[in-house]
Design an enzyme around this catalytic site. Structure first.
Site, PDB file in Angstrom:
ATOM      1  CB  CYS A  65      -0.960   0.007   1.194  1.00  0.00           C
ATOM      2  SG  CYS A  65      -2.184  -1.305   1.168  1.00  0.00           S
ATOM      3  CG  ASN A  66       4.748   3.589   0.365  1.00  0.00           C
ATOM      4  OD1 ASN A  66       4.849   4.358  -0.573  1.00  0.00           O
ATOM      5  ND2 ASN A  66       5.307   3.820   1.543  1.00  0.00           N
TER       6      ASN A  66
END
Length: 829
Positions: free
Chosen positions: A376-377
């Site tokens: 999630c980055n």
């Protein structure tokens, strides 16, 4: 035991926390805090006590900060975006800006969706850019009061890099300026990753907003977070919606609303999760008791990360090539700039990246739990893996989405592997992980590297009373990695001349055959026939072998119509419960029953008639992200399965009246906009394997095993529906479609194998070597077998699939079948 290395994803909760919490609930009655009775007052007072305990943990007081409970860090970020006093474009005043570091979690970047709807511009800032932004604004512009918001993570959840907390004061004072624009900067410090293993002193580093999630610290409770708001900004926050408990007074018939005075009560819509909040009190107590505080956790976890990084970064193949590529901004020498996170990809001897899904599968076989993907980055992933914006868009077009297992596109990685340590981690965890990397990547001669120069981290082991870790590990005084060999990958000399498969295509596992391919019929050669037919009435249970069988609109009749679920209704597979393979279902078409047998158990039967009358409760389940409608098969079979498997579980069946609506797959190449109905399978209606390919693989594996595998056993491990005898190994991978009698099938794509093939389908025992051998033999891929879909327009009537039937394949465009490199093989098994 389990080696858990995803503490950045979630901490593990200790047993003593649960005991203290449940004892609390047994001894007290907690009512709704919005009521005024005795039990409700107890709840309210306890919640206020927990607020103070949180402030104490972060070295601040209620004079400086307010605690607003949320469902998690993401909800806290959304609250900030919605309530910050933005000044939009198009007004007489200078407009606001939302700036964020590109090395930020998705939930931070997602705030720009809200700011855009408010006509506020968002500006991404790369880490290097903020370091160069040191010039002050002219004096006349420093008096501007337009509010701007700058967000950055205290610790990158991707690499563990700790960004300077000094930025908070530097930006507020004007010493640093994210972008040159008049106004007043407020700071959002994303501390979710940081506070799981490091102390945060808000008395010194006074950010305006600090969102956190408590499961990152304690492991329990989940679904609870908080937003710490600096009281200087709190009165400026705006709020439109008001829920239960937030109003001092309002009128239902007129537009009148007056909020509560307390900032916390104003923003906590509805009844807070009060029992979970009460659990936090015990979380803080236990954490302090077990560890002695966050500073000790910081030193302990960093020592483990430093040690692991040092060994990992020095691992080399015999040719000098590194075993891993580590993605880091530091050299792991200082816990103030580096957290206990190591992000990497495994390489082969030629420097090519092994897909993270393959590494994850192998780690699972060794009971090592890691995290893979982009975490999630996306910003950090792009920066470290050198993935361009165009690459992201091309990968999406190729079928790759966040969180899937497509790890390589055109040979380039789409993500990486992450390990992270927590306060429960031990030296043995680090050692087990390094043993795994060495055993699976290096031969014995390769692994004999001078590791004795790396000393054991000087840290005390944290007591561990987690439910899954009953005995606390003690730190081993000596590292003995090179003496263990859990399964070495064969050298090039061993495989040369025995195994030369064509290079696997770099395409999505679910990608269908191109619609523009020109079919080419297979010419000459020996005929191809169906050798075996298997169906699996209960998903992940034993195969039921037949010589002929009816074909339905979802595949073989009754194939994977049932599945076993745990007490929460989640599908169980052999990955979690290998003994499922010892459950033997068989179908009796005449008596219209399914008979289920297992050693030590009396046979039990289940009717084939679909029981979807009034007495059946239809519920939703998920199979490989597909939503399906199911119903429960009753207490009798649930008790039988629970007794045999030794854990609570139930048998559910796909509801026939929902089959065509609930579990469908739009597949290219079958017919325009055709939805193919599926049972409880993962990917497609049928899975086909070739005996010749099995024999090739068997030849390769036999050289690596102490006891040779029987062909029949190997066939069963791959859990195919159709087993064919073709003259040449892996020629099935060149087929675009096949005909068997009146039935026509479209080839959907290759089957990428997971750790289930390592399970002996007769005994339930695991052999880690199988998947590793397949990967080595197939050039770092784990494809074996092909998925098929039955073309519905040609199979609207009932057909029979029979052993001995001839298989007529149509080849893909521009393919050549490679002749076997070994002696001529005969079909067997």
């Amino acid at each position: 035991g389990i080696t858990y290395l995803d503490h950045a994803g979630s901490a593990l909760f200790p047993e003593s926390l649960l005991k203290a919490f449940t004892d609390d609930l047994r001894n007290n009655i907690y009512g709704n805090p919005h009521s005024q009775n005795i039990s409700s007052k107890l709840t309210y007072d306890t919640i206020e006590h927990v607020r103070y305990r949180i402030l104490q943990h972060f070295h601040t007081t209620a004079e400086d900060y307010t605690i607003i409970f949320t469902s998690g860090c993401t909800a806290a970020l959304k609250l900030i975006a919605e309530s910050f006093p933005w000044i939009p474009e198009g007004t007489k005043q200078p407009s606001s800006r939302f700036c964020y570091l590109t090395d930020s979690h998705t939930s931070v970047v997602g705030m720009r969706g809200i700011t855009a709807s408010m006509n506020v511009l968002s500006v991404p800032i790369k880490p290097k850019e903020i370091l160069l932004a040191k010039s002050r604004l002219p004096a006349e512009e420093q008096n501007c009061t337009t509010p701007h918001l700058f967000s950055y993570p205290a610790q990158s959840n991707f690499s563990g890099t700790k960004y300077p907390l000094s930025w908070i004061q530097d930006i507020k004072s004007g010493k640093l300026c994210p972008i040159k624009i008049p106004g007043k900067w407020f700071i959002l410090l994303d501390a979710a990753s940081y506070v799981s293993s490091s102390p945060l002193d808000l008395g010194v580093h006074q950010a305006d907003f600090i969102p956190i999630s408590f499961y990152k610290i304690f492991g329990f409770p989940t679904g609870l977070g908080a937003l710490l708001v600096n009281n200087r900004i709190a009165p400026l926050l705006r709020k439109t919606y008001f829920g239960g408990g937030t109003a001092a007074a309002y009128l239902a018939g007129e537009d009148f609303y007056f909020p509560r005075k307390s900032i916390a009560e104003r923003f906590e819509d509805g009844t807070v999760s009060f029992l979970d909040i009460i659990a936090l009190k015990h979380g803080f107590d236990v954490l302090e008791k077990l560890t002695g505080g966050m500073e000790k956790i910081k030193q302990h976890t960093f020592a483990l990360a430093h040690y692991t990084y040092t060994v990992l970064s020095n691992l080399k193949y015999a040719n000098g090539a590194p075993v891993v590529r580590i993605y880091s901004d530091t050299d792991f020498s200082n816990p103030d700039v580096q957290g206990p996170i190591i992000n990497f990809n495994v390489l082969d001897e030629n420097g090519e990246v092994l897909g993270f899904s393959q590494v994850d599968s192998m780690a699972s076989l060794h009971n090592i739990h890691v995290r893979t993907g982009c975490f999630c980055n996306t910003g950090a992933c792009q920066m470290h893996l050198d993935i361009s914006n165009e690459d992201i868009q091309r990968n999406l077009q190729a079928g790759h989405v966040c969180g899937d297992n497509i790890d390589l596109v055109d040979g380039r990685p789409t993500g990486s592997v992450r390990i992270s340590f927590g306060y429960m981690s031990s030296f043995e965890d680090a050692q087990t992980f390094l043993n795994f990397i060495i055993a699976t990547r290096l031969s014995k001669s390769d692994s004999e590297i001078p590791l004795q120069t790396v000393t054991k981290p000087m840290t005390e082991s944290v007591p561990d009373d987690h439910l899954s870790f009953n005995d606390a590990d003690k730190l081993s005084p000596v590292l003995q990695i090179s003496d263990r060999e859990l399964g070495n990958i064969s050298s090039e000399e061993e495989t040369t001349g025995k195994w030369q498969p064509p290079e696997p295509e770099a395409e999505s596992l679910r990608a269908a055959v191109s619609e523009t391919a020109v079919p080419t019929c297979r010419k000459g050669g020996k005929p191809i026939t169906v050798a075996k037919i298997y169906l699996y009435p209960i998903k992940s249970c034993s195969a039921f072998e037949v010589t002929e069988w009816p074909v339905g609109n979802q595949g073989l009749l009754y194939d994977r119509n049932w599945m076993v679920v745990n007490q929460n209704g989640v599908c169980m597979t052999q990955k979690q419960e290998p003994r499922l393979c010892l459950v033997n279902p068989s179908i009796d078409l005449k008596q219209k029953i399914m008979v289920i047998r297992a050693e030590g158990m009396d046979p039990i039967s289940v009717p084939l008639e679909d029981n979807t009358g009034k007495e059946a409760v239809i519920c939703e389940s998920k199979v490989c992200s597909h939503r399906v409608k199911t119903y429960d098969c009753g207490e009798r079979i649930a008790g039988w399965l629970s007794t045999f498997l030794g854990r609570p579980c139930r048998l559910i069946r796909q509801s026939s009246d929902m089959k065509n609506k609930s579990h469908q797959k739009n597949t290219k190449g079958l017919s325009s906009a055709t939805n193919i109905s599926l049972s409880l399978v993962n990917e497609a209606q049928y899975l086909l394997i070739n005996v010749a390919s099995i024999l090739q693989l068997k030849e390769h594996i036999s050289a690596r095993l102490k006891e040779p595998l029987e062909t029949e056993e190997l066939i069963r491990r791959f859990r195919a529906n159709i087993v064919v005898c073709a003259p040449e190994s892996f020629e099935e991978e060149e087929w675009a479609e096949i005909s068997i009698g009146a039935l026509q099938f479209q080839v959907v794509g290759p089957c990428s194998r997971c750790q289930i093939i390592c399970i002996d389908q007769q005994s339930g025992e695991r052999n880690k070597e199988i998947l590793q051998s397949l990967s080595a033999a197939r050039g770092r891929k784990t494809n074996f077998g092909i998925y098929l879909m039955n073309q519905p327009l040609l199979s609207s009537f009932s057909d029979i699939l029979s052993v001995g039937s001839q298989v007529l394949p149509v080849l893909k465009e521009n393919t050549e079948i490679q002749r076997p490199t070994s002696s001529e093989e005969k079909c067997s098994g």
